[in-house]
Design a protein around this motif. Structure first.
Motif, PDB file in Angstrom:
ATOM      1  N   ALA A  85       9.715  -9.936  -0.727  1.00 27.40           N
ATOM      2  CA  ALA A  85       9.863  -9.225   0.371  1.00 27.40           C
ATOM      3  C   ALA A  85      10.175  -7.836   0.064  1.00 27.40           C
ATOM      4  O   ALA A  85      10.591  -7.246  -0.950  1.00 27.40           O
ATOM      5  CB  ALA A  85      11.078  -9.902   1.131  1.00 27.40           C
ATOM      6  N   ALA A  86       9.724  -6.893   0.952  1.00 24.76           N
ATOM      7  CA  ALA A  86       9.860  -5.550   0.933  1.00 24.76           C
ATOM      8  C   ALA A  86      11.295  -5.219   1.012  1.00 24.76           C
ATOM      9  O   ALA A  86      12.123  -5.662   1.606  1.00 24.76           O
ATOM     10  CB  ALA A  86       9.243  -4.729   2.170  1.00 24.76           C
ATOM     11  N   ARG A  87      11.653  -4.278   0.197  1.00 27.64           N
ATOM     12  CA  ARG A  87      13.259  -3.791   0.144  1.00 27.64           C
ATOM     13  C   ARG A  87      13.743  -2.654   0.707  1.00 27.64           C
ATOM     14  O   ARG A  87      12.876  -1.884   0.770  1.00 27.64           O
ATOM     15  CB  ARG A  87      13.761  -3.689  -1.599  1.00 27.64           C
ATOM     16  CG  ARG A  87      15.159  -3.349  -1.381  1.00 27.64           C
ATOM     17  CD  ARG A  87      15.418  -3.764  -2.975  1.00 27.64           C
ATOM     18  NE  ARG A  87      15.055  -2.509  -3.822  1.00 27.64           N
ATOM     19  CZ  ARG A  87      14.882  -2.271  -5.071  1.00 27.64           C
ATOM     20  NH1 ARG A  87      15.672  -3.148  -5.893  1.00 27.64           N
ATOM     21  NH2 ARG A  87      14.392  -1.214  -5.742  1.00 27.64           N
ATOM     22  N   GLY A  88      14.683  -2.899   1.625  1.00 30.82           N
ATOM     23  CA  GLY A  88      15.079  -1.644   2.559  1.00 30.82           C
ATOM     24  C   GLY A  88      14.231  -1.384   3.647  1.00 30.82           C
ATOM     25  O   GLY A  88      14.299  -0.462   4.383  1.00 30.82           O
ATOM     26  N   VAL A  89      13.457  -2.280   3.982  1.00 28.85           N
ATOM     27  CA  VAL A  89      12.731  -2.230   5.450  1.00 28.85           C
ATOM     28  C   VAL A  89      12.685  -3.611   5.964  1.00 28.85           C
ATOM     29  O   VAL A  89      12.602  -4.579   5.026  1.00 28.85           O
ATOM     30  CB  VAL A  89      11.335  -1.756   5.337  1.00 28.85           C
ATOM     31  CG1 VAL A  89      11.116  -0.353   4.823  1.00 28.85           C
ATOM     32  CG2 VAL A  89      10.386  -2.623   4.392  1.00 28.85           C
ATOM     33  N   ALA A  90      12.508  -3.953   7.376  1.00 31.41           N
ATOM     34  CA  ALA A  90      12.489  -5.186   8.037  1.00 31.41           C
ATOM     35  C   ALA A  90      11.927  -5.050   9.495  1.00 31.41           C
ATOM     36  O   ALA A  90      12.037  -3.869   9.787  1.00 31.41           O
ATOM     37  CB  ALA A  90      13.998  -5.604   8.069  1.00 31.41           C
ATOM     38  N   LEU A  91      11.057  -6.027   9.614  1.00 27.20           N
ATOM     39  CA  LEU A  91      10.561  -6.085  11.108  1.00 27.20           C
ATOM     40  C   LEU A  91      11.150  -6.785  11.974  1.00 27.20           C
ATOM     41  O   LEU A  91      11.692  -8.064  11.534  1.00 27.20           O
ATOM     42  CB  LEU A  91       9.126  -6.594  10.868  1.00 27.20           C
ATOM     43  CG  LEU A  91       7.966  -5.874  11.897  1.00 27.20           C
ATOM     44  CD1 LEU A  91       7.796  -4.389  12.023  1.00 27.20           C
ATOM     45  CD2 LEU A  91       6.608  -6.537  11.640  1.00 27.20           C
ATOM     46  N   ALA A 106      10.419 -10.206   9.277  1.00 24.62           N
ATOM     47  CA  ALA A 106      10.236 -10.315   7.726  1.00 24.62           C
ATOM     48  C   ALA A 106      10.654  -8.994   7.137  1.00 24.62           C
ATOM     49  O   ALA A 106      11.334  -8.050   8.103  1.00 24.62           O
ATOM     50  CB  ALA A 106       8.551 -10.060   7.707  1.00 24.62           C
ATOM     51  N   GLY A 107      10.644  -8.989   5.939  1.00 28.94           N
ATOM     52  CA  GLY A 107      11.203  -8.027   5.300  1.00 28.94           C
ATOM     53  C   GLY A 107      12.665  -8.157   4.407  1.00 28.94           C
ATOM     54  O   GLY A 107      13.052  -9.256   4.392  1.00 28.94           O
ATOM     55  N   ASP A 108      13.468  -7.312   4.537  1.00 26.72           N
ATOM     56  CA  ASP A 108      14.840  -7.169   4.024  1.00 26.72           C
ATOM     57  C   ASP A 108      15.683  -7.674   5.050  1.00 26.72           C
ATOM     58  O   ASP A 108      16.202  -7.277   5.942  1.00 26.72           O
ATOM     59  CB  ASP A 108      15.440  -5.745   3.914  1.00 26.72           C
ATOM     60  CG  ASP A 108      16.755  -6.132   2.980  1.00 26.72           C
ATOM     61  OD1 ASP A 108      17.498  -6.929   2.958  1.00 26.72           O
ATOM     62  OD2 ASP A 108      17.070  -4.760   2.228  1.00 26.72           O
ATOM     63  N   ALA A 109      16.106  -9.139   4.931  1.00 30.44           N
ATOM     64  CA  ALA A 109      16.936  -9.880   6.028  1.00 30.44           C
ATOM     65  C   ALA A 109      18.389  -9.557   6.185  1.00 30.44           C
ATOM     66  O   ALA A 109      18.798  -9.503   6.957  1.00 30.44           O
ATOM     67  CB  ALA A 109      16.817 -11.573   5.674  1.00 30.44           C
ATOM     68  N   GLU A 162       0.689  -1.330  -0.309  1.00 35.46           N
ATOM     69  CA  GLU A 162       0.106  -0.197   0.158  1.00 35.46           C
ATOM     70  C   GLU A 162       0.793   1.484   0.068  1.00 35.46           C
ATOM     71  O   GLU A 162       0.335   2.391  -0.712  1.00 35.46           O
ATOM     72  CB  GLU A 162      -0.939  -0.069   1.308  1.00 35.46           C
ATOM     73  CG  GLU A 162      -2.080  -1.220   1.188  1.00 35.46           C
ATOM     74  CD  GLU A 162      -2.979  -1.107   2.341  1.00 35.46           C
ATOM     75  OE1 GLU A 162      -2.969   0.219   2.946  1.00 35.46           O
ATOM     76  OE2 GLU A 162      -3.842  -1.723   2.589  1.00 35.46           O
ATOM     77  N   ALA A 163       1.930   1.180   0.636  1.00 36.52           N
ATOM     78  CA  ALA A 163       2.811   2.365   0.936  1.00 36.52           C
ATOM     79  C   ALA A 163       3.611   2.682  -0.361  1.00 36.52           C
ATOM     80  O   ALA A 163       4.556   3.455  -0.665  1.00 36.52           O
ATOM     81  CB  ALA A 163       3.850   2.227   1.981  1.00 36.52           C
ATOM     82  N   GLY A 164       3.728   1.384  -1.335  1.00 38.69           N
ATOM     83  CA  GLY A 164       4.684   1.722  -2.467  1.00 38.69           C
ATOM     84  C   GLY A 164       5.783   1.286  -2.315  1.00 38.69           C
ATOM     85  O   GLY A 164       6.799   1.975  -3.225  1.00 38.69           O
ATOM     86  N   ILE A 165       6.397   0.527  -1.450  1.00 37.99           N
ATOM     87  CA  ILE A 165       7.830   0.213  -0.971  1.00 37.99           C
ATOM     88  C   ILE A 165       8.159  -1.092  -1.998  1.00 37.99           C
ATOM     89  O   ILE A 165       7.385  -1.817  -2.109  1.00 37.99           O
ATOM     90  CB  ILE A 165       7.870  -0.042   0.382  1.00 37.99           C
ATOM     91  CG1 ILE A 165       7.736   1.132   1.045  1.00 37.99           C
ATOM     92  CG2 ILE A 165       9.293  -0.641   0.699  1.00 37.99           C
ATOM     93  CD1 ILE A 165       7.754   0.888   2.819  1.00 37.99           C
ATOM     94  N   ALA A 166       9.362  -0.705  -2.679  1.00 39.48           N
ATOM     95  CA  ALA A 166       9.707  -1.728  -3.627  1.00 39.48           C
ATOM     96  C   ALA A 166       9.847  -3.085  -3.011  1.00 39.48           C
ATOM     97  O   ALA A 166      10.177  -3.207  -1.763  1.00 39.48           O
ATOM     98  CB  ALA A 166      11.050  -1.186  -4.227  1.00 39.48           C
TER      99      ALA A 166
END
Length: 897
Positions: free
Chosen positions: A77-83, A164-167, A68-72
């Motif tokens: 998996a979302a790139r540049g972000v991680a939980l 989750a996200g960018d390991a 929804e936020a348009g993150i690549a």
């Protein structure tokens, strides 16, 4: 929190419409509830499953929010972000009501609005379910900066785990945080230790608390986490044996506590312990506490050993640069320059040396050939005030042979030396116990090890109380002829608490066996058995019996048997009380004990017994108050401030008193009633008054005890000890030549005696009332114009409204007859929960039963009152056995109603 999750489950779990993201919270809540209700899965499997379930839910939230936020995206998996899970969640230790500690990590490539929208998409569903969330949004650089400034944040990041996200982003942060921690360890570890010490000061030691905080108390989960942090520093490591199991047991107890209470609490309250024990499949609450204490003891000992090693390493590192400077850089290698290979070894005993602040075994020591070596090493360590090294204790536990039975004299002497070392005995004893050496030496110790004591007067578990008693006894060893018997008796006096029935009776049998096994001869075994059997005799008699009754003193003398045993029992009694806690000992109790010992010693020495018909001795002040009460026909009061350093008795120049009688005291020039109740013009700076001695003299009449006790309760005065007795007056005062117009004329056959009540009281709240106010209310209570019963009932009703008063229900009162305690009266003993007005209710019940209270002896230990009343019938004779039993039942019914 439980209600929030369950409510959300009911409203959303069955909803099929809506977006996929909207359906995730309901599905998670339903799955979470099913998992927590599964009886077949508990402990680590359930915590792991709960963490995995939460990971899946948060991963779905992150994925949906990133789209929804348009993150690549990269590889789904979302790139540049991680939980990232941190803290307890990062370790996979999710209890049913644990917080979710989550970090949203980003590399800064996405714009701020997109990151904010992503965070909202993750956080809000968590809040909607009513779950506690500890969250943050940071770049790796910001996370490292925060960790460098906040130790707690750094500790949480040490357990960072990718959700989750960018390991690669998470892995980079973990690598950097660990490198920072290791580089900063010399500065950060002392700070971490101070944090733990401050927490221990606030929350106490878990292994001794009746309502322990499983997380914050010393030996709890926080300390276990701190040990992980020390290990991660590579500076030192904790003893691993038993540590994981101890942590697991504390986590299991917290899981059960969360499910029992439905709250995120770590305090194991008394009212929850039975249910928590049942949920864990344990026998009862005592079994639960014992398991918790054992776990805490394992963690505490591991902490002590670890921090000692940290201190040693840091000390060596700080010495290395100074040594290099002194050598001008000519040291032959770093290790030698640091002194690691050149530590001095100072001999302490055969096979025992000191090295680098610890006691270790000598290179030539052979524990497999020297069965006395464990005790010799322990005694040497305690006498030197040094800890036993972990390596030495483990080598002794692994290699030392059992002692022969009976023990050789050297083994017995080394045990006595260990016990006589004072405070340093405790740490050495704990080291031996941690490796199982104590139960190997003394098999009966296992039953008292980590055994809780439900009486709040006790500060320690049974085993620690025994060691503390030996520590206290060591300071009294110069008062006795056989300090070895005193120290062994101190160690064994409560050993029977691990068995059913009277622990003194059971302990006598165990003490005989242990003393013989240790190697004492038959006569010494008999003395030790007597000391254990009667270790409560002196204090119970001194505080609950009439010492002016010859039968009381004679019965004690018969039980003790000799002056030497009396001397030992006196010291043991004092050591036992001092080791129990502040409520068990005071100067007042000490003076009563000394008085009893003096009287018993006289009987044992063959001195003639006191004449029971002779009038009791009174002090000059008591006689003065009695005469004033008889002359005025009303109560006379005097208050004396008492410090712990001064025993009760005649007032000293530093503690003046003011009688309150309604008239000025012509003999002392005391001010009239209404003046301040007491003054301390000579009080030395730094001397703190801990209570007040209140003397009340009143003409003998019915209802004095309940009236006086009720007035004290109304004025919020807590009675710590009390004594009531009749005082005769000189004939020259009671004859026809000495009447006072102010005194009402007594009727025909009136008894000219005066009752003297001696109280030790303390103000429950605020300051003490004036003596004049007490006298005024006492007069009203005696003439019936003050309804004490109604006033106390109003206060009790108000107390019940306070939440802190709605806790555990106290056990019911017990009233018994103590046969053979006196030839002059019947002794009624009352054991009940201390409460405002208790003594008033007892006094009323005795008055209603138609008996006369000859004397009363009140003793309060924490929340427990143990009172003894010497009563007679109308003719002044002891009650018949059947009638005495009836009176006891009537009083018990009155207190239970």
């Amino acid at each position: 929190m439980t209600e929030s999750v369950e409510a959300k489950t009911e409203t959303t779990a069955g909803t099929a419409s809506g977006t996929a993201a909207d359906s995730v919270p309901g599905a998670y809540a339903a799955a979470r509830l099913r998992l927590l209700q599964e009886e077949s899965r508990s402990g680590p499997p359930r915590r792991t499953a709960l963490a995995e379930l939460t990971d899946q839910w948060l991963a779905a939230l992150l994925a949906g929010g990133a789209r929804e936020a348009g993150i690549a995206q990269r590889d789904g998996a979302a790139r540049g972000v991680a939980l990232v899970a941190v803290g307890g969640y990062g370790r996979g230790e999710l209890s049913p009501r644990s917080d979710l500690d989550v970090l949203l990590l980003h590399d800064g490539s996405a714009d701020a609005p997109a990151i904010a929208a992503l965070a909202d998409h993750v956080w809000y569903p968590v809040w909607d379910l009513g779950l506690a969330l500890d969250h943050s949004v940071r770049t790796p650089e910001q996370a490292r900066k925060t960790a460098g400034e906040d130790l707690k944040a750094q500790l949480g990041l040490l357990d960072a785990r990718h959700i989750a996200g960018d390991a690669a982003l998470t892995a980079g942060l973990r690598t950097a945080v660990l490198a920072d921690w290791r580089a900063q360890a010399p500065r950060r570890l002392p700070e971490l230790r101070e944090l733990g010490q401050e927490r221990a000061r606030r929350h106490g030691e878990l292994q001794y608390l009746l309502e322990p905080d499983l997380k914050e108390a010393r030996g709890g989960l926080r300390d276990a986490t701190a040990l992980r942090a020390v290990a991660a520093s590579w500076l030192a490591d904790a003893p691993r044996e038993g540590l994981a199991e101890a942590r697991r047991r504390l986590l299991d107890a917290r899981d059960a506590l969360h499910l029992t209470t439905g709250r995120a609490t770590d305090r194991l309250a008394l009212q929850e312990q039975d249910q928590v024990a049942a949920d864990l499949g344990l026998l009862d609450a005592d079994t639960l506490l014992r398991q918790v204490y054992e776990s805490a003891r394992t963690i505490s000992y591991a902490s002590d050993v670890t921090w000692r090693e940290v201190e040693r390493v840091l000390r060596a590192r700080s010495a290395r640069p100074r040594l290099r400077g002194l050598l001008g850089g000519r040291g032959r290698g770093g290790s030698q320059a640091g002194g690691a290979g050149a530590a001095e070894r100072s001999p302490l005993a055969e096979g025992v040396v000191e090295q680098d602040g610890e006691v270790v075994l000598a290179r030539a020591a052979r524990p497999e050939r020297d069965p006395v070596l464990p005790l010799r090493a322990a005694a040497a360590a305690a006498q030197a005030g040094l800890p036993l090294s972990l390596h030495a204790v483990r080598r002794l536990a692994a290699a030392a042979r059992p002692l022969p039975v009976p023990w050789p004299p050297e083994a017995r002497e080394q045990l006595v030396t260990l016990l006589g070392a004072g405070e340093s005995t405790v740490g050495v004893w704990e080291a031996l116990e941690a490796e199982g050496l104590i139960t190997r030496l003394l098999p009966d110790w296992e039953r008292v090890r980590c055994r809780p004591q439900r009486n709040p007067v006790h500060r320690w578990t049974v085993d620690r109380h025994l060691v503390e008693t030996a520590v206290r006894a060591s300071a009294l060893s110069r008062r006795v002829g056989r300090p070895d018997l005193l120290l062994i008796a101190a160690l064994l006096h409560d050993i029977g608490k691990g068995w059913p029935g009277d622990h003194s009776v059971a302990g006598e049998t165990i003490a005989r066996d242990v003393a013989a096994r240790i190697g004492f001869d038959r006569a010494d075994v008999a003395v030790l058995a007597t000391l254990v059997r009667h270790h409560l005799l002196l204090i119970e008699t001194a505080t609950r019996r009439d010492l002016d009754d010859p039968a009381t003193v004679r019965s004690v003398a018969e039980a003790v048997g000799s002056t030497a045993t009396l001397e030992l029992l006196h010291a043991l009694t004092e050591a036992d009380a001092l080791a129990t806690g502040p409520a068990a000992w005071s100067a007042w109790r000490g003076s009563l004990l000394a008085d009893l010992v003096k009287r018993v010693a006289g009987v044992l020495a063959g001195e003639p017994a006191a004449d029971p018909s002779a009038p009791q001795q009174t002090t000059a002040e008591q006689e003065r108050l009695a005469i004033e009460a008889w002359r005025t026909g009303g109560p006379v009061l005097a208050l004396h401030a008492r410090s712990e350093a001064l025993p009760p008795g005649e007032p000293t120049g530093a503690r003046a008193s003011t009688p309150a009688s309604g008239a000025p005291d012509k003999r002392t020039g005391a001010p009239e009633a209404g003046a301040p109740s007491y003054a301390e013009p000579g009080e030395e700076p730094g001397t703190e008054a801990i209570g007040v001695e209140l003397l009340i003299a009143v003409p003998d009449q019915p209802g004095v005890l309940p009236a006086a006790a009720g007035v004290l309760a109304l004025h919020r005065l807590t009675v710590r000890a009390a004594d009531l007795r009749a005082v005769g007056l000189p004939e020259e005062l009671t004859g026809p030549a000495a009447p006072d117009p102010a005194r009402p004329a007594p009727g025909a056959g009136a008894d000219p005696g005066v009752l003297l009540l001696s109280w030790r009281v303390a103000a429950e709240y605020g300051s003490l009332p004036q003596a004049a106010r007490l006298r005024k209310d006492l007069l009203r209570a005696l003439d019936g114009s003050l309804d004490i019963v109604a006033r106390l009932a109003e206060r009790e009703a108000a107390y019940r409204g306070y939440p802190r008063r709605r806790g555990v229900h106290a056990p019911p009162p017990r009233v018994t007859v103590a046969p053979g305690s006196s030839q002059l009266a019947t002794v009624i003993e009352v054991r009940a929960q201390d409460a405002p007005g208790l003594l008033h209710r007892i006094g009323r019940a005795l008055e209603d039963a138609g008996v006369t209270v000859r004397s009363a002896h009140v003793s309060t230990l924490g929340a427990n009152a143990v009172d003894a009343f010497y009563v007679t019938d109308a003719s002044g004779a002891p009650l018949r056995p059947a009638r005495a039993a009836e009176v006891a039942q009537e009083v018990e019914r009155a207190l239970s109603g």
